[in-house]
Write a protein that holds these residues in place. Structure first.
Motif, PDB file in Angstrom:
ATOM      1  N   ALA A 155       0.862  -1.182   0.000  1.00  0.00           N
ATOM      2  CA  ALA A 155       0.000   0.000   0.000  1.00  0.00           C
ATOM      3  C   ALA A 155       0.898   1.232   0.000  1.00  0.00           C
ATOM      4  O   ALA A 155       1.790   1.356   0.840  1.00  0.00           O
ATOM      5  CB  ALA A 155      -0.916  -0.007   1.217  1.00  0.00           C
ATOM      6  N   LEU A 156       0.672   2.126  -0.963  1.00  0.00           N
ATOM      7  CA  LEU A 156       1.486   3.334  -1.096  1.00  0.00           C
ATOM      8  C   LEU A 156       0.768   4.573  -0.575  1.00  0.00           C
ATOM      9  O   LEU A 156       1.317   5.660  -0.604  1.00  0.00           O
ATOM     10  CB  LEU A 156       1.853   3.549  -2.573  1.00  0.00           C
ATOM     11  N   GLY A 157      -0.467   4.423  -0.115  1.00  0.00           N
ATOM     12  CA  GLY A 157      -1.251   5.551   0.381  1.00  0.00           C
ATOM     13  C   GLY A 157      -2.156   6.112  -0.701  1.00  0.00           C
ATOM     14  O   GLY A 157      -2.307   5.542  -1.785  1.00  0.00           O
ATOM     15  N   GLU A 158      -2.760   7.250  -0.401  1.00  0.00           N
ATOM     16  CA  GLU A 158      -3.658   7.927  -1.344  1.00  0.00           C
ATOM     17  C   GLU A 158      -2.807   8.706  -2.343  1.00  0.00           C
ATOM     18  O   GLU A 158      -1.952   9.491  -1.944  1.00  0.00           O
ATOM     19  CB  GLU A 158      -4.584   8.895  -0.603  1.00  0.00           C
ATOM     20  N   VAL A 159      -3.034   8.490  -3.641  1.00  0.00           N
ATOM     21  CA  VAL A 159      -2.258   9.167  -4.682  1.00  0.00           C
ATOM     22  C   VAL A 159      -3.216   9.646  -5.770  1.00  0.00           C
ATOM     23  O   VAL A 159      -4.074   8.897  -6.229  1.00  0.00           O
ATOM     24  CB  VAL A 159      -1.197   8.231  -5.306  1.00  0.00           C
ATOM     25  N   ASP A 160      -3.061  10.915  -6.187  1.00  0.00           N
ATOM     26  CA  ASP A 160      -3.812  11.469  -7.321  1.00  0.00           C
ATOM     27  C   ASP A 160      -2.975  11.219  -8.572  1.00  0.00           C
ATOM     28  O   ASP A 160      -2.048  11.959  -8.863  1.00  0.00           O
ATOM     29  CB  ASP A 160      -4.053  12.959  -7.116  1.00  0.00           C
ATOM     30  N   LEU A 161      -3.297  10.146  -9.294  1.00  0.00           N
ATOM     31  CA  LEU A 161      -2.481   9.748 -10.444  1.00  0.00           C
ATOM     32  C   LEU A 161      -2.568  10.722 -11.605  1.00  0.00           C
ATOM     33  O   LEU A 161      -1.710  10.702 -12.489  1.00  0.00           O
ATOM     34  CB  LEU A 161      -2.872   8.339 -10.902  1.00  0.00           C
ATOM     35  N   SER A 162      -3.571  11.613 -11.618  1.00  0.00           N
ATOM     36  CA  SER A 162      -3.675  12.596 -12.708  1.00  0.00           C
ATOM     37  C   SER A 162      -2.511  13.585 -12.693  1.00  0.00           C
ATOM     38  O   SER A 162      -2.243  14.240 -13.690  1.00  0.00           O
ATOM     39  CB  SER A 162      -5.006  13.351 -12.627  1.00  0.00           C
ATOM     40  N   LYS A 163      -1.795  13.680 -11.587  1.00  0.00           N
ATOM     41  CA  LYS A 163      -0.648  14.592 -11.463  1.00  0.00           C
ATOM     42  C   LYS A 163       0.649  13.985 -11.989  1.00  0.00           C
ATOM     43  O   LYS A 163       1.681  14.646 -11.976  1.00  0.00           O
ATOM     44  CB  LYS A 163      -0.444  14.984 -10.007  1.00  0.00           C
ATOM     45  N   TYR A 164       0.607  12.721 -12.435  1.00  0.00           N
ATOM     46  CA  TYR A 164       1.839  12.030 -12.803  1.00  0.00           C
ATOM     47  C   TYR A 164       1.745  11.442 -14.202  1.00  0.00           C
ATOM     48  O   TYR A 164       0.690  11.003 -14.646  1.00  0.00           O
ATOM     49  CB  TYR A 164       2.146  10.937 -11.768  1.00  0.00           C
ATOM     50  N   SER A 165       2.887  11.426 -14.884  1.00  0.00           N
ATOM     51  CA  SER A 165       2.937  10.874 -16.242  1.00  0.00           C
ATOM     52  C   SER A 165       3.320   9.398 -16.243  1.00  0.00           C
ATOM     53  O   SER A 165       2.978   8.668 -17.168  1.00  0.00           O
ATOM     54  CB  SER A 165       3.938  11.660 -17.097  1.00  0.00           C
ATOM     55  N   LYS A 166       4.049   8.981 -15.210  1.00  0.00           N
ATOM     56  CA  LYS A 166       4.450   7.580 -15.098  1.00  0.00           C
ATOM     57  C   LYS A 166       4.886   7.308 -13.674  1.00  0.00           C
ATOM     58  O   LYS A 166       5.085   8.229 -12.881  1.00  0.00           O
ATOM     59  CB  LYS A 166       5.569   7.231 -16.078  1.00  0.00           C
ATOM     60  N   VAL A 167       5.029   6.024 -13.375  1.00  0.00           N
ATOM     61  CA  VAL A 167       5.598   5.608 -12.104  1.00  0.00           C
ATOM     62  C   VAL A 167       6.779   4.705 -12.431  1.00  0.00           C
ATOM     63  O   VAL A 167       6.722   3.903 -13.367  1.00  0.00           O
ATOM     64  CB  VAL A 167       4.557   4.908 -11.195  1.00  0.00           C
ATOM     65  N   VAL A 168       7.873   4.899 -11.704  1.00  0.00           N
ATOM     66  CA  VAL A 168       9.067   4.078 -11.883  1.00  0.00           C
ATOM     67  C   VAL A 168       9.227   3.221 -10.632  1.00  0.00           C
ATOM     68  O   VAL A 168       9.338   3.736  -9.520  1.00  0.00           O
ATOM     69  CB  VAL A 168      10.325   4.944 -12.110  1.00  0.00           C
ATOM     70  N   VAL A 169       9.197   1.908 -10.849  1.00  0.00           N
ATOM     71  CA  VAL A 169       9.328   0.944  -9.756  1.00  0.00           C
ATOM     72  C   VAL A 169      10.705   0.293  -9.886  1.00  0.00           C
ATOM     73  O   VAL A 169      11.036  -0.269 -10.929  1.00  0.00           O
ATOM     74  CB  VAL A 169       8.222  -0.135  -9.847  1.00  0.00           C
ATOM     75  N   MET A 170      11.500   0.393  -8.835  1.00  0.00           N
ATOM     76  CA  MET A 170      12.798  -0.281  -8.804  1.00  0.00           C
ATOM     77  C   MET A 170      12.552  -1.672  -8.241  1.00  0.00           C
ATOM     78  O   MET A 170      12.011  -1.816  -7.141  1.00  0.00           O
ATOM     79  CB  MET A 170      13.792   0.492  -7.946  1.00  0.00           C
ATOM     80  N   TRP A 171      12.946  -2.713  -8.990  1.00  0.00           N
ATOM     81  CA  TRP A 171      12.567  -4.080  -8.645  1.00  0.00           C
ATOM     82  C   TRP A 171      13.649  -5.071  -9.036  1.00  0.00           C
ATOM     83  O   TRP A 171      14.551  -4.774  -9.824  1.00  0.00           O
ATOM     84  CB  TRP A 171      11.254  -4.442  -9.336  1.00  0.00           C
TER      85      TRP A 171
END
Length: 174
Positions: free
Chosen positions: A57-73
């Motif tokens: 769980a990453l919390g509440e996020v307004d995804l409209s403010k972001y162009s992408k998410v980068v996950v280090m894995w």
């Protein structure tokens, strides 16, 4: 003659790195490890979530403010993982709108966005998920299509700011 107008530099929302101390990790045999865990050390990071049939769980996020998410894995390269990877058509890293715990794959209606990963081993690498056109605002979870005997390591999640749109919304025609 008039000087041509210099176009204004576009403005962007700030990037957001979700602090690990705010991650809530769920699932079977899933935990936040320090570097004393050999799988975390093999990934070359100080600490990371080690997932096996779970989500973060990453919390509440307004995804409209972001162009992408980068996950280090990273993930293990055991024979079990390789065999399951080759037999599974999904092999996705995803953002969900609901917690995934003790299941093999998320329900379709819970998937916000995602993409197919390739096996790379424990060395932590970047995986990008495009958020263009997604206006979801609420609880966000990161996970992957889990396979029995497979462990996935997540060390960082960064939301990359989208360009700010200052245009006025169009008036609906009457």
């Amino acid at each position: 003659t008039a000087e041509p107008e210099t176009p204004a530099e576009p403005e962007y929302y700030d990037n957001y790195v979700v602090p690990q101390d705010q991650w809530v990790i769920t699932g079977h045999n899933t935990q936040l490890n320090d570097k004393t865990n050999p799988m975390v050390a093999a990934g070359g990071v100080e600490s990371a979530a080690l997932l096996h049939q779970g989500s973060i769980a990453l919390g509440e996020v307004d995804l409209s403010k972001y162009s992408k998410v980068v996950v280090m894995w990273g993930c293990d390269n055991s024979d079990v993982t390789i065999n399951h990877y080759n037999a599974n058509a999904n092999n996705r890293i995803m953002l969900l709108n609901a917690e995934m715990s003790m299941v093999m794959s998320p329900a379709a209606e819970t998937i916000i966005a995602g993409g197919t990963y390739e096996l790379k081993g424990w060395a932590v690498t970047a995986f990008e998920i495009d958020l263009t056109g997604i206006d979801y605002n609420g609880p966000v979870y990161v996970t992957y299509d889990t396979l029995p005997g497979t462990f996935m390591l997540f060390s960082e999640v960064t939301f990359i700011g989208a360009e700010i749109d200052y245009s006025e919304p169009e008036e609906p025609e009457t």
